[in-house]
Design an enzyme around this catalytic site. Structure first.
Site, PDB file in Angstrom:
ATOM      1  N   CYS A 264       0.599  -1.052   0.114  1.00 50.57           N
ATOM      2  CA  CYS A 264       0.191   0.098  -0.015  1.00 50.57           C
ATOM      3  C   CYS A 264       0.654   1.725   0.222  1.00 50.57           C
ATOM      4  O   CYS A 264       0.766   2.627  -0.119  1.00 50.57           O
ATOM      5  CB  CYS A 264      -1.340   0.029   1.169  1.00 50.57           C
ATOM      6  SG  CYS A 264      -2.321  -1.130   1.085  1.00 50.57           S
ATOM      7  N   GLY A 265       1.718   1.285  -0.592  1.00 46.83           N
ATOM      8  CA  GLY A 265       2.362   2.586  -0.823  1.00 46.83           C
ATOM      9  C   GLY A 265       3.680   2.321   0.328  1.00 46.83           C
ATOM     10  O   GLY A 265       4.791   3.592   0.630  1.00 46.83           O
ATOM     11  N   ALA A 377       5.729 -10.726  -6.821  1.00 50.98           N
ATOM     12  CA  ALA A 377       7.617 -10.201  -6.900  1.00 50.98           C
ATOM     13  C   ALA A 377       8.258 -10.211  -6.589  1.00 50.98           C
ATOM     14  O   ALA A 377       8.329  -9.015  -5.997  1.00 50.98           O
ATOM     15  CB  ALA A 377       7.930 -10.249  -8.221  1.00 50.98           C
TER      16      ALA A 377
END
Ligand code: SPV
Ligand code: MN
Length: 616
Positions: A264-265, A377
């Site tokens: 989420c950043g 990934a």
């Protein structure tokens, strides 16, 4: 099994009965063919790095030092369902925390670990969670049969064999025992028997039949869970947070921590160009003198590689595309080169990926099309390999924290940035964080979930104890950091488009930096202090060379009263069933709802623009 003379000597030098006892226990249980105790020497570290290639758990890529590792097709993220705390009758962790009876759980997992290292080599490792010789830091012992796990930990953590010597025989350290279990094509084959069991009573974690780092690496999220419990007992904070140095005017640098759920950043905020990074995932925070100080528990980053492109993430992209020791996981490999989703260039139509030999259109057993690289990934790098690595990243007494940021993936409610009204309101808002789920866990994606302090997945104490500790922590600090909320994912309700660009977070950060130093005024709104349009406009012009319109400001910063009220109704539904919350918690909630309702009445509107609120 007898240890070799060299291993015996390494063990003796530690002079620690507990270490010897745990090693003996692990050897008797897992029955390895060979045991290697790894110390902090360059020679031993190199041995592990090379073993990862020899065993085939990692494969070399074209670029010097780069390797790739694949986790099994069904082992691509954290397995929440099979991660459980072992509990005895007297321990009630409360709602939603996954537990199993201690005896039953131990029987099960020790059964799976029994003989799990036959024909394999056991690696015995010692690390320091946090800077070496710092009183923030915790020692940890890891045993694993995966050279990938051991190698990752060398990149991600500080060596701790020498620190263990200084324990002077104390048994106070975390212990992790991991086995990848039976392998097929070098990946864990018995996924149905994947288990991660956390023994809070003994500060030990057992993990079996998995390789994905969030499940296998003791030092990452498993140690984090043990640390949260220890922190709450001892009155400090163990948090799912980045630490970043924000460069303000002149040569002023202000440190912020930021908590975000996975995906989420969090890393991208810590990596905003022009600022520096101390850490991107886990922080320990303590009160030192008047201040709150934080250290990065880790020495590296296990970051999501999806969408890392040269334009938005130039520093990481550069690190990932130049020679150095790093591990890619679950990317696509073609002709010795790694490819990932959203990398800003064409991806080949065939290669090797987490499903084996892959070509465009390949489907799995369930008929689902397999993407070239997994969404979750990752890359594994050292923080010091980043060009924006902060000069104080390894300081024993950490960095002084002036602001704490909490953010989630919220498409319809929270404004892009706001400063909370007080420490107590900040703790309440952070406890009320909600976020849509992502591919960092194996659960369904895109579901809105209550995620207090972005730490829901890792809580190892009843939530009321966790929140109480937070409140008291702030009250003890003479210089309290300011608490901010952010949201990068707000959408236009009409067309569903994101209302902010990727780089806007830089402006929010600079605004927060100014707020901390009292350099900008703010608008008092029902949910906290909002930026003035003029201040943002200036920052957008100066730092992004962009015109920031009044329309954008209004769309982004209007208080969506109904949505906020709905949010706090949901929060109330969660908290009303939780005993022993802090006394003022209900008051914060009631006051919050009251402020929103009063504003709705005063402005007779369900959406209030910040311009109107100027006189609130
Ligand atoms: C996260 O999912 O929050 C991560 C990666 O940082 S891991 O916990 O290791 O799965
Ligand atoms: Mn994380």
């Amino acid at each position: 099994m007898e240890l070799s003379t060299i291993n015996q000597r390494k063990l003796e030098k530690l002079n620690n009965e507990k270490v010897e006892e745990l090693l003996e226990f692990a050897i008797d249980l897992c029955k390895p063919d060979k045991v290697s105790i790894i110390d902090d020497s360059e020679e031993d570290i190199k041995y592990v790095r090379e073993l990862a290639l020899e065993s085939g758990e990692e494969k070399p890529l074209e670029m010097e030092g780069h390797t790739v590792h694949f986790d099994g097709y069904q082992d691509q993220a954290r397995d929440k369902e099979n991660t459980k705390y072992l509990v005895e009758e007297d321990l009630d962790l409360g709602l939603d925390i996954n537990t199993i009876d201690r005896e039953e759980g131990l029987d099960e997992i020790l059964g799976y670990l029994d003989g799990s290292m036959q024909n394999k080599e056991m690696l015995v490792r010692f690390f320091s969670l946090g800077p070496n010789k710092s009183d923030f830091s915790l020692p940890a012992m890891q045993i694993t049969d995966s050279s990938y796990v051991a190698h990752s930990e060398d990149i991600l953590y500080r060596q701790g064999y020498e620190d263990f010597k200084e324990l002077e025989g104390s048994g106070k350290f975390f212990f992790f025992l991991h086995s990848a279990g039976r392998l097929e094509n070098r990946v864990s084959a018995d996924i149905d028997k994947r288990r991660i069991y956390i023994d809070l009573k003994k500060d030990q974690v057992f993990s079996v039949n998995n390789q994905y780092a969030g499940n296998s690496l003791g030092l990452k999220k498993l140690a984090f869970r043990l640390a949260i419990r220890k922190a709450v007992k001892e009155g400090w904070l163990a948090e799912h947070m980045f630490i970043s140095g924000v460069n303000g005017p002149g040569d002023r640098k202000t440190y912020f921590t930021g908590a975000f759920p996975s995906g989420c950043g969090k890393t991208s905020t810590a990596m905003i160009p022009g600022h520096s990074i101390v850490g991107d995932d886990i922080a320990y925070m303590k009160i030192k003198g008047k201040d709150v100080r934080a250290v990065n528990v880790e020495n590296g980053a296990f970051g999501i590689i999806r969408d890392i492109d040269p334009e938005d993430d130039p520093i990481i992209y550069n690190t990932l595309t130049t020679p150095r020791e790093l591990i890619f996981s679950n990317v696509l490999v073609n002709d010795g080169k790694p490819y990932w989703l959203g990398m800003g260039k064409d991806i080949p139509e065939k290669g090797i990926n987490f499903s084996g030999k892959w070509s465009q259109g390949k489907t799995d057993e369930g008929g689902n099309e397999i993407p070239p690289a997994h969404k979750n990934a990752r890359y594994t790098i050292r923080i010091s390999d980043l060009e924006n690595c902060d000069e104080n990243y390894d300081k024993k007494d950490g960095v002084k924290v002036d602001g704490m940021i909490f953010g989630g993936r919220d498409s319809d409610t929270s404004v892009p940035v706001a400063e909370t009204l007080s420490w107590s309101h900040g703790v309440f808002m952070a406890s009320s964080l909600e976020s849509e789920t992502t591919s960092a866990t194996l659960d369904k994606q895109g579901e809105r979930k209550h995620n207090p302090m972005a730490n829901l997945d890792f809580l190892s104490v009843p939530i009321s104890d966790y929140i109480n500790n937070y409140l008291e922590f702030g009250q003890k600090a003479k210089h309290q950091p300011s608490i901010f909320t952010v949201n990068y994912f707000l959408k236009n309700p009409e067309n569903g488009d994101y209302l902010n660009g990727m780089l806007d977070k830089k402006i929010w950060l600079l605004w927060m930096e100014k707020r901390v130093h009292g350099e900008v005024k703010a608008i008092k709104s029902p949910i906290g202090y909002l930026p003035y349009y003029e201040d943002l406009r200036k920052l957008f012009t100066r730092y992004l060379n962009r015109d920031y319109t009044e329309l954008s400001y209004v769309e982004q910063f209007s208080i969506r009263i109904e949505n906020y009220l709905n949010k706090f109704r949901r929060i109330n539904n969660v908290f009303k069933n939780i005993p022993n919350l802090p006394d003022n918690f209900e008051e914060e909630l009631n006051e919050q709802i009251k402020r929103l309702k009063e504003a709705r009445k005063k402005y007779s509107d369900s959406e209030i623009t910040p311009f109107k609120l100027t006189n609130y």
